[in-house]
Design a protein around this motif. Structure first.
Motif, short mmCIF file in Angstrom:
data_model
loop_
_atom_site.label_atom_id
_atom_site.label_comp_id
_atom_site.label_asym_id
_atom_site.label_seq_id
_atom_site.Cartn_x
_atom_site.Cartn_y
_atom_site.Cartn_z
N ARG A 5 0.85 -1.19 0.00
CA ARG A 5 0.00 0.00 0.00
C ARG A 5 0.88 1.24 0.00
O ARG A 5 1.92 1.29 0.63
N ASP A 9 -2.87 5.15 -1.67
CA ASP A 9 -3.90 4.15 -1.35
C ASP A 9 -4.54 4.46 0.00
O ASP A 9 -5.75 4.35 0.17
N VAL A 11 -5.05 7.15 1.59
CA VAL A 11 -6.00 8.27 1.64
C VAL A 11 -7.00 8.20 0.49
O VAL A 11 -7.81 9.10 0.31
N ARG A 12 -6.93 7.10 -0.27
CA ARG A 12 -7.84 6.88 -1.40
C ARG A 12 -7.77 8.04 -2.40
O ARG A 12 -8.77 8.47 -2.96
N GLU A 14 -7.00 9.94 -5.85
CA GLU A 14 -7.08 9.62 -7.28
C GLU A 14 -6.55 10.80 -8.08
O GLU A 14 -7.32 11.52 -8.73
#
Ligand code: FES
Length: 110
Positions: A5, A9, A11-12, A14
């Motif tokens: 990770r 990842d 903190v999600r 994008e």
């Protein structure tokens, strides 16, 4: 979890597509919104300045703009705090030696 990770990842995040800057002439990938320090860390670079006198390596210490350990030369401008400034497409990021004024022709000690 596979142990691979990343902070993105966790903190999600994008982020948009990466763009390119250079560090001491080598291309590095930069994600939109990354600071110069984050971009350098992502590229595996942890030191980008040497101190006056002894030439000790330095990079991020405080990470919040207080200690000035992370000074770097960006687009010919020395003494930029890498932890505070955003890396932009095409930035020419350079290791800073001493005060950083040797490269600008202003001489050391200012
Ligand atoms: S790491 Fe302290 S000012 Fe940048």
């Amino acid at each position: 979890m596979n142990g691979k990770r990343t902070p993105l990842d966790l903190v999600r995040a994008e982020p948009g597509p990466a763009y390119t800057a250079t560090f001491d002439g080598a291309q590095i990938a930069v994600l939109p919104g990354q600071t110069v320090a984050a971009a350098l860390w992502s590229a595996g670079v942890t030191a980008w300045r040497t101190t006056r006198g002894t030439g000790e390596p330095r990079g991020v210490f405080c990470g919040i703009g207080v200690c000035f350990d992370c000074l770097v030369t960006v687009n010919g401008r020395p003494n930029q705090r890498a932890c505070l400034i955003r890396a932009e497409p095409g930035d020419d990021i350079r290791t800073q030696h001493g005060t950083g004024h040797d490269e600008t022709g202003e001489g050391e000690g200012r």
